[in-house]
Scaffold this motif. Structure first.
Motif, short mmCIF file in Angstrom:
data_model
loop_
_atom_site.label_atom_id
_atom_site.label_comp_id
_atom_site.label_asym_id
_atom_site.label_seq_id
_atom_site.Cartn_x
_atom_site.Cartn_y
_atom_site.Cartn_z
N GLY A 1 2.43 10.26 -7.79
CA GLY A 1 1.60 10.47 -8.97
C GLY A 1 0.14 10.73 -8.66
N GLN A 2 -0.20 10.97 -7.38
CA GLN A 2 -1.59 11.19 -6.98
C GLN A 2 -1.77 12.61 -6.44
OE1 GLN A 2 -3.39 7.81 -4.68
NE2 GLN A 2 -1.27 7.14 -4.50
N LYS A 3 -3.01 13.07 -6.45
CA LYS A 3 -3.34 14.35 -5.83
C LYS A 3 -3.27 14.19 -4.31
CE LYS A 3 -4.32 17.07 -9.35
NZ LYS A 3 -5.72 17.45 -9.64
N LEU A 4 -2.75 15.21 -3.64
CA LEU A 4 -2.63 15.17 -2.19
C LEU A 4 -4.00 15.03 -1.54
CD1 LEU A 4 -0.88 15.38 0.34
CD2 LEU A 4 -1.02 17.87 0.15
N ARG A 5 -5.01 15.65 -2.10
CA ARG A 5 -6.37 15.52 -1.56
C ARG A 5 -6.82 14.07 -1.53
NH1 ARG A 5 -11.56 15.00 -3.72
NH2 ARG A 5 -13.22 15.97 -2.44
N ASP A 6 -6.59 13.34 -2.62
CA ASP A 6 -7.00 11.94 -2.69
C ASP A 6 -6.23 11.10 -1.68
OD1 ASP A 6 -8.71 12.64 -4.76
OD2 ASP A 6 -7.24 12.15 -6.32
N ILE A 7 -4.93 11.38 -1.54
CA ILE A 7 -4.11 10.64 -0.59
C ILE A 7 -4.64 10.82 0.83
CG2 ILE A 7 -1.81 10.52 0.46
CD1 ILE A 7 -0.67 11.26 -2.30
N MET A 8 -4.95 12.05 1.20
CA MET A 8 -5.41 12.33 2.56
C MET A 8 -6.78 11.73 2.82
SD MET A 8 -3.99 16.25 3.07
CE MET A 8 -4.47 16.33 4.81
N LEU A 9 -7.70 11.87 1.89
CA LEU A 9 -9.04 11.32 2.09
C LEU A 9 -9.01 9.80 2.14
CD1 LEU A 9 -11.24 13.66 -0.15
CD2 LEU A 9 -10.88 13.76 2.33
N ASP A 10 -8.23 9.17 1.25
CA ASP A 10 -8.13 7.71 1.24
C ASP A 10 -7.53 7.18 2.54
OD1 ASP A 10 -9.23 7.67 -1.27
OD2 ASP A 10 -7.34 7.35 -2.33
N ALA A 11 -6.65 7.98 3.16
CA ALA A 11 -5.98 7.56 4.40
C ALA A 11 -6.72 8.04 5.65
CB ALA A 11 -4.55 8.08 4.41
#
Length: 203
Positions: A99-109
């Protein structure tokens, strides 16, 4: 539990020998992927033992007391555009809710998304107008939303499995599955392929 194999061949190397690596991704209720520590995982394909940096998994003995009803999650394997110093692919594993944007997932990780465009004002910060957050989706396209109008414009001359991370939503909060992403596909220095293999077969 599933197992997949990545075979890598360095484009800039004069050697024609290919490297083959194998590692497991855990999707059952008794094991989970840790995101806080790194553990070398060995792989085959050369005349001497080599290792690849990846996220370790919780041993069976440590997971026996965990709850069997774990919340839904999506597993990710991010393949870097550059090789490690020993010539092996650099793969980072992460697990998060859908349910998240891939951009947010990558930056958060802390996964490299922008490469040379990571400095302020070098990208549009997720607006979908600069096209600098391109990724290549190797596995898991069925979990993603269709290309947006902005993607159709920016990626009209790119392969169909290329996406803008800022426009790509990964599943829903109750989604489960695996997504394999090639980071910075325009800058990658090696070719590799994904192959799902039977865990019961010898590697």
């Amino acid at each position: 539990m599933g197992t997949f194999q990545l075979s890598s061949l360095a484009l800039s190397s004069s050697s024609s020998s290919s490297l083959s690596l194998n590692f497991n991704y855990i999707t059952n209720a008794h094991k989970t992927l840790k995101t806080s520590c790194y553990k070398p995982l060995s792989f085959s394909g050369s005349t001497r033992a080599r290792k690849i940096r990846a996220i370790s998994t919780i041993p069976d003995s440590e997971s026996e007391d965990t709850e069997t009803d774990e919340p839904p999650s999506v597993d990710f394997a991010f393949v870097s555009s550059v090789l490690l110093p020993d010539g092996t692919p650099d793969v980072q594993l992460r697990t998060t809710r859908g349910g998240q944007k891939l951009r947010d997932i990558m930056l958060d990780a802390n996964i490299d998304l922008y490469g040379p465009y990571s400095k302020p004002l070098s990208n549009c910060a997720g607006g979908g107008t600069c096209g600098t957050c391109m990724v290549e989706v190797i596995v898991g396209k069925e979990l993603l939303n269709p290309r947006t109008d902005k993607e159709k414009e920016k990626l009209k001359r790119k392969p169909k499995n290329w996406r803008l991370a800022c426009q790509t939503k990964v599943g829903e909060p109750d989604s489960n599955g695996l997504v394999v992403i090639q980071q910075l596909p325009e800058w990658k220095s090696h070719e590799w392929k994904y192959e799902e293999i039977d865990p019961s077969e010898p590697i």
